[in-house]
Design an enzyme around this catalytic site. Structure first.
Site, PDB file in Angstrom:
ATOM      1  N   GLN A  42       0.817  -1.225   0.000  1.00 19.16           N
ATOM      2  CA  GLN A  42       0.000   0.000   0.000  1.00 19.16           C
ATOM      3  C   GLN A  42       0.851   1.276   0.000  1.00 19.16           C
ATOM      4  O   GLN A  42       0.347   2.352  -0.301  1.00 19.16           O
ATOM      5  CB  GLN A  42      -0.911   0.030   1.235  1.00 19.16           C
ATOM      6  CG  GLN A  42      -2.003  -1.026   1.257  1.00 19.16           C
ATOM      7  CD  GLN A  42      -1.560  -2.332   1.885  1.00 19.16           C
ATOM      8  OE1 GLN A  42      -0.381  -2.540   2.155  1.00 19.16           O
ATOM      9  NE2 GLN A  42      -2.504  -3.228   2.104  1.00 19.16           N
ATOM     10  N   HIS A 126      -7.692 -19.994   2.124  1.00 20.69           N
ATOM     11  CA  HIS A 126      -8.850 -19.145   2.434  1.00 20.69           C
ATOM     12  C   HIS A 126     -10.082 -19.573   1.639  1.00 20.69           C
ATOM     13  O   HIS A 126     -10.063 -19.535   0.412  1.00 20.69           O
ATOM     14  CB  HIS A 126      -8.565 -17.694   2.051  1.00 20.69           C
ATOM     15  CG  HIS A 126      -7.405 -17.091   2.768  1.00 20.69           C
ATOM     16  ND1 HIS A 126      -6.967 -15.820   2.513  1.00 20.69           N
ATOM     17  CD2 HIS A 126      -6.595 -17.566   3.732  1.00 20.69           C
ATOM     18  CE1 HIS A 126      -5.927 -15.549   3.291  1.00 20.69           C
ATOM     19  NE2 HIS A 126      -5.686 -16.597   4.035  1.00 20.69           N
ATOM     20  N   ARG A 151      -9.349 -21.542   6.280  1.00 20.51           N
ATOM     21  CA  ARG A 151      -9.923 -20.352   6.907  1.00 20.51           C
ATOM     22  C   ARG A 151     -11.268 -20.072   6.270  1.00 20.51           C
ATOM     23  O   ARG A 151     -11.379 -20.054   5.032  1.00 20.51           O
ATOM     24  CB  ARG A 151      -8.985 -19.145   6.713  1.00 20.51           C
ATOM     25  CG  ARG A 151      -9.352 -17.954   7.572  1.00 20.51           C
ATOM     26  CD  ARG A 151      -8.511 -16.734   7.240  1.00 20.51           C
ATOM     27  NE  ARG A 151      -8.992 -16.061   6.037  1.00 20.51           N
ATOM     28  CZ  ARG A 151      -8.584 -14.858   5.635  1.00 20.51           C
ATOM     29  NH1 ARG A 151      -7.666 -14.203   6.332  1.00 20.51           N
ATOM     30  NH2 ARG A 151      -9.056 -14.314   4.547  1.00 20.51           N
ATOM     31  N   TYR A 157     -13.739  -9.575   4.680  1.00 25.47           N
ATOM     32  CA  TYR A 157     -13.618  -9.108   6.060  1.00 25.47           C
ATOM     33  C   TYR A 157     -14.819  -8.225   6.398  1.00 25.47           C
ATOM     34  O   TYR A 157     -15.238  -7.406   5.603  1.00 25.47           O
ATOM     35  CB  TYR A 157     -12.321  -8.323   6.255  1.00 25.47           C
ATOM     36  CG  TYR A 157     -11.097  -9.147   5.945  1.00 25.47           C
ATOM     37  CD1 TYR A 157     -10.899 -10.386   6.551  1.00 25.47           C
ATOM     38  CD2 TYR A 157     -10.146  -8.711   5.025  1.00 25.47           C
ATOM     39  CE1 TYR A 157      -9.801 -11.159   6.265  1.00 25.47           C
ATOM     40  CE2 TYR A 157      -9.037  -9.484   4.731  1.00 25.47           C
ATOM     41  CZ  TYR A 157      -8.868 -10.709   5.352  1.00 25.47           C
ATOM     42  OH  TYR A 157      -7.776 -11.470   5.051  1.00 25.47           O
ATOM     43  N   ASP A 205     -10.713 -15.161  10.715  1.00 24.21           N
ATOM     44  CA  ASP A 205      -9.983 -13.906  10.943  1.00 24.21           C
ATOM     45  C   ASP A 205     -10.988 -12.777  11.153  1.00 24.21           C
ATOM     46  O   ASP A 205     -11.699 -12.389  10.217  1.00 24.21           O
ATOM     47  CB  ASP A 205      -9.095 -13.613   9.716  1.00 24.21           C
ATOM     48  CG  ASP A 205      -8.172 -12.425   9.931  1.00 24.21           C
ATOM     49  OD1 ASP A 205      -8.301 -11.727  10.955  1.00 24.21           O
ATOM     50  OD2 ASP A 205      -7.303 -12.202   9.057  1.00 24.21           O
ATOM     51  N   HIS A 207     -10.089  -9.821  11.788  1.00 22.63           N
ATOM     52  CA  HIS A 207      -9.454  -8.663  11.143  1.00 22.63           C
ATOM     53  C   HIS A 207      -9.678  -7.386  11.951  1.00 22.63           C
ATOM     54  O   HIS A 207      -9.878  -6.312  11.374  1.00 22.63           O
ATOM     55  CB  HIS A 207      -9.963  -8.496   9.706  1.00 22.63           C
ATOM     56  CG  HIS A 207      -8.863  -8.262   8.704  1.00 22.63           C
ATOM     57  ND1 HIS A 207      -8.608  -7.036   8.161  1.00 22.63           N
ATOM     58  CD2 HIS A 207      -7.965  -9.099   8.171  1.00 22.63           C
ATOM     59  CE1 HIS A 207      -7.598  -7.131   7.316  1.00 22.63           C
ATOM     60  NE2 HIS A 207      -7.173  -8.372   7.304  1.00 22.63           N
ATOM     61  N   GLU A 231      -8.261 -15.347  14.570  1.00 24.44           N
ATOM     62  CA  GLU A 231      -7.180 -14.394  14.306  1.00 24.44           C
ATOM     63  C   GLU A 231      -7.641 -12.951  14.498  1.00 24.44           C
ATOM     64  O   GLU A 231      -8.772 -12.599  14.163  1.00 24.44           O
ATOM     65  CB  GLU A 231      -6.720 -14.590  12.857  1.00 24.44           C
ATOM     66  CG  GLU A 231      -5.636 -13.625  12.447  1.00 24.44           C
ATOM     67  CD  GLU A 231      -5.187 -13.854  11.015  1.00 24.44           C
ATOM     68  OE1 GLU A 231      -5.640 -14.825  10.386  1.00 24.44           O
ATOM     69  OE2 GLU A 231      -4.387 -13.045  10.529  1.00 24.44           O
ATOM     70  N   GLU A 257      -0.185  -9.572  12.935  1.00 24.41           N
ATOM     71  CA  GLU A 257       0.369  -9.233  11.616  1.00 24.41           C
ATOM     72  C   GLU A 257       0.681  -7.744  11.498  1.00 24.41           C
ATOM     73  O   GLU A 257       1.483  -7.351  10.656  1.00 24.41           O
ATOM     74  CB  GLU A 257      -0.569  -9.692  10.492  1.00 24.41           C
ATOM     75  CG  GLU A 257      -1.868  -8.924  10.393  1.00 24.41           C
ATOM     76  CD  GLU A 257      -2.844  -9.554   9.401  1.00 24.41           C
ATOM     77  OE1 GLU A 257      -3.071 -10.775   9.480  1.00 24.41           O
ATOM     78  OE2 GLU A 257      -3.373  -8.825   8.549  1.00 24.41           O
ATOM     79  N   ARG A 278       1.318 -14.293  14.474  1.00 23.97           N
ATOM     80  CA  ARG A 278       0.980 -14.069  13.063  1.00 23.97           C
ATOM     81  C   ARG A 278       1.908 -13.002  12.485  1.00 23.97           C
ATOM     82  O   ARG A 278       1.442 -12.046  11.840  1.00 23.97           O
ATOM     83  CB  ARG A 278      -0.485 -13.623  12.964  1.00 23.97           C
ATOM     84  CG  ARG A 278      -1.456 -14.728  13.224  1.00 23.97           C
ATOM     85  CD  ARG A 278      -1.601 -15.645  12.031  1.00 23.97           C
ATOM     86  NE  ARG A 278      -2.242 -14.946  10.927  1.00 23.97           N
ATOM     87  CZ  ARG A 278      -1.923 -15.147   9.648  1.00 23.97           C
ATOM     88  NH1 ARG A 278      -0.982 -15.980   9.290  1.00 23.97           N
ATOM     89  NH2 ARG A 278      -2.573 -14.489   8.708  1.00 23.97           N
ATOM     90  N   HIS A 307       2.521 -14.718   8.612  1.00 20.40           N
ATOM     91  CA  HIS A 307       1.572 -14.135   7.670  1.00 20.40           C
ATOM     92  C   HIS A 307       1.986 -14.487   6.244  1.00 20.40           C
ATOM     93  O   HIS A 307       3.137 -14.243   5.864  1.00 20.40           O
ATOM     94  CB  HIS A 307       1.587 -12.607   7.864  1.00 20.40           C
ATOM     95  CG  HIS A 307       0.415 -11.887   7.307  1.00 20.40           C
ATOM     96  ND1 HIS A 307       0.542 -10.665   6.681  1.00 20.40           N
ATOM     97  CD2 HIS A 307      -0.897 -12.183   7.299  1.00 20.40           C
ATOM     98  CE1 HIS A 307      -0.663 -10.248   6.313  1.00 20.40           C
ATOM     99  NE2 HIS A 307      -1.552 -11.144   6.679  1.00 20.40           N
ATOM    100  N   ASP A 311       0.213 -10.273  -0.582  1.00 23.61           N
ATOM    101  CA  ASP A 311       1.116  -9.122  -0.512  1.00 23.61           C
ATOM    102  C   ASP A 311       2.341  -9.414   0.342  1.00 23.61           C
ATOM    103  O   ASP A 311       3.012  -8.485   0.811  1.00 23.61           O
ATOM    104  CB  ASP A 311       0.395  -7.837  -0.092  1.00 23.61           C
ATOM    105  CG  ASP A 311      -0.356  -7.948   1.222  1.00 23.61           C
ATOM    106  OD1 ASP A 311      -0.666  -9.070   1.643  1.00 23.61           O
ATOM    107  OD2 ASP A 311      -0.645  -6.893   1.818  1.00 23.61           O
ATOM    108  N   GLU A 334       0.163 -19.819   6.502  1.00 24.76           N
ATOM    109  CA  GLU A 334      -0.862 -19.297   5.593  1.00 24.76           C
ATOM    110  C   GLU A 334      -0.332 -19.343   4.158  1.00 24.76           C
ATOM    111  O   GLU A 334       0.826 -19.034   3.897  1.00 24.76           O
ATOM    112  CB  GLU A 334      -1.178 -17.840   5.968  1.00 24.76           C
ATOM    113  CG  GLU A 334      -2.299 -17.218   5.150  1.00 24.76           C
ATOM    114  CD  GLU A 334      -2.553 -15.769   5.559  1.00 24.76           C
ATOM    115  OE1 GLU A 334      -1.608 -15.100   6.030  1.00 24.76           O
ATOM    116  OE2 GLU A 334      -3.694 -15.303   5.403  1.00 24.76           O
ATOM    117  N   TRP A 391     -17.880   2.358   9.549  1.00 23.17           N
ATOM    118  CA  TRP A 391     -18.977   1.858  10.368  1.00 23.17           C
ATOM    119  C   TRP A 391     -20.305   2.231   9.696  1.00 23.17           C
ATOM    120  O   TRP A 391     -20.324   3.074   8.794  1.00 23.17           O
ATOM    121  CB  TRP A 391     -18.935   2.477  11.757  1.00 23.17           C
ATOM    122  CG  TRP A 391     -17.714   2.230  12.569  1.00 23.17           C
ATOM    123  CD1 TRP A 391     -16.774   3.150  12.907  1.00 23.17           C
ATOM    124  CD2 TRP A 391     -17.286   1.004  13.172  1.00 23.17           C
ATOM    125  NE1 TRP A 391     -15.789   2.573  13.685  1.00 23.17           N
ATOM    126  CE2 TRP A 391     -16.083   1.252  13.869  1.00 23.17           C
ATOM    127  CE3 TRP A 391     -17.809  -0.286  13.210  1.00 23.17           C
ATOM    128  CZ2 TRP A 391     -15.394   0.275  14.572  1.00 23.17           C
ATOM    129  CZ3 TRP A 391     -17.136  -1.264  13.913  1.00 23.17           C
ATOM    130  CH2 TRP A 391     -15.946  -0.989  14.592  1.00 23.17           C
TER     131      TRP A 391
END
Ligand code: MG
Length: 399
Positions: A42, A126, A151, A157, A205, A207, A231, A257, A278, A307, A311, A334, A391
């Site tokens: 990112q 996943h 997973r 997420y 996860d 997250h 997780e 992570e 992780r 992890h 990426d 993973e 949210w």
């Protein structure tokens, strides 16, 4: 005469979704070089600059054998420290030096670390889906391919649910309703367990998308389904809440992570508040700190779960695998299932068969990069959308 660092190059490529940053350390010995993962997809521009403008001048001419000293000095050389940009840049150098050390010794990295505890690393993959039935189908598909650890998520997420109305004028973003997410995930996990039985190992996860007290509730509610681990139940900012989860249920917990510094693990491991680390190895600064934390965790019965998303570059996945093969306290790895193009671009990328990731017997990390092919897939700059998480009322949330 010691072998010295003669050049440091950065390769950025985007063969499959994520922008990958690879550091290549070239030595004074003809043909001897090492590769390291410095991927912070990112914010990759500042990582590239940190390597090229700051770390490269710092390491040029230094003895390649002195990894520990270089790692220690690199982490404080900037005076201001512990950030993901600099840690990833340092990891690029650190992993490349371990690769070089292995090549010099003509040993795979796992041999240098102390030798194999196992022939291959069990991986988890996943499964997702729009509803519980689709998740179940995808779990079945992975089971048929030989995977034993899977997973389960639903709608990515934060899940997918009917959203309460937003306030007028709310900005775009990735909206989710944490309370609906909790209900829907429990229903989904209940369904998958009921249909597939207790033998397949399921992971989930959160997250860091719940309020801390809701995470406590969720960990309790999911306990009967005997997850392999849950997780990121909490955000790094909320780790004081782990003891609340721990005192109320035996759901195994995986965390970390987003941690930046090895010392962040200390209270969670020493307090026996988590079960799996992780760690994103490049985010922590490379193999040198990862090995230290793994050893520390071993003393407390805490296992590794490095992890391993898309990426993390293939070079980073190779580093994960060597740590997996060595670590007496290996837990699970993973695995993101790279497409064929990435295997072409990174010769030596570990193979996965029947749920296990296997090393090759090449020295060092055992992975290379086809730089001409990598150059055909230059990185594309874009403003990330999925991390613009909100949210139900439109206020910013953690991604
Ligand atoms: Mg995660």
């Amino acid at each position: 005469m010691p072998v010295t660092i003669q050049d440091v190059q950065v390769i950025v490529t985007q063969p499959a979704g994520s922008r990958l940053v690879i550091v290549k350390v070239v030595t004074s010995e003809p043909g001897l070089y090492g590769l390291g993962c410095a991927t912070f997809t990112q914010r990759y521009h500042p990582v590239v600059a940190a390597v090229e403008k700051h770390l490269k001048p710092f390491v040029l001419g230094r003895d390649v054998s002195r990894i520990e000293e270089l790692y220690r000095m690199a982490t404080v050389h900037s005076y201001w420290r512990n950030g993901p940009v600099l840690n990833n840049a340092i990891s690029g150098i650190d992993q490349a030096l371990w690769d070089i050390k292995g090549k010099k010794a003509n040993m795979p990295l796992y041999d240098l670390l102390g030798g194999k505890c196992r022939e291959a690393a069990a991986v988890y993959v996943h499964a997702d889906g729009r509803d519980a039935y689709e998740v179940e189908d995808n779990v079945r598909r992975f089971m048929a391919e030989g995977y034993h650890y899977i997973r389960v998520q639903m709608g990515g997420y934060g899940g997918r649910s009917d959203m309460p109305p937003r306030p007028d004028g709310s900005p775009d973003g990735h909206y989710y309703d944490p309370r609906a997410y909790m209900r829907n995930m429990l229903d989904m996990i209940d369904h998958v367990r009921a249909e597939l039985g207790d033998e397949v190992e399921l992971l989930h996860d959160i997250h860091e998308r719940l309020q801390p007290i809701d995470a406590v509730q969720f960990a309790k509610d999911v306990e009967p389904y005997k997850l392999f681990f849950l997780e990121d139940a909490l955000a790094p900012e909320d780790i004081e809440w782990f003891d609340r989860i721990r005192e109320q249920c035996a759901t195994p917990l995986a965390m970390g992570e987003l941690f930046n510094n090895p010392r962040e693990w200390q209270p969670l491991i020493a307090g026996k508040l988590i079960d799996f680390i992780r760690m994103h190895v490049s985010q922590m600064g490379g193999i040198t700190p990862a090995r230290a934390v793994a050893d520390f965790a071993h003393m407390y019965g805490v296992r590794t779960a490095w992890h391993g998303p898309g990426d993390t570059s293939p070079v980073g996945h190779a580093a994960n695998l060597h740590l997996d093969l060595w670590a007496p306290n290996f837990g699970i790895q993973e695995w993101c299932r790279f497409p064929a193009l990435v295997y072409d671009m990174f010769p030596g990328l570990p193979e996965v068969r029947d749920g296990y990731m296997y090393p090759n017997d090449k020295p060092g990390l055992g992975i290379d990069i086809d730089e001409e092919l990598a150059a055909q897939y230059p990185p594309v700059d874009e403003v990330e959308f999925w991390t613009q998480t909100r949210w139900p009322d439109g206020s910013p949330a953690r991604p």
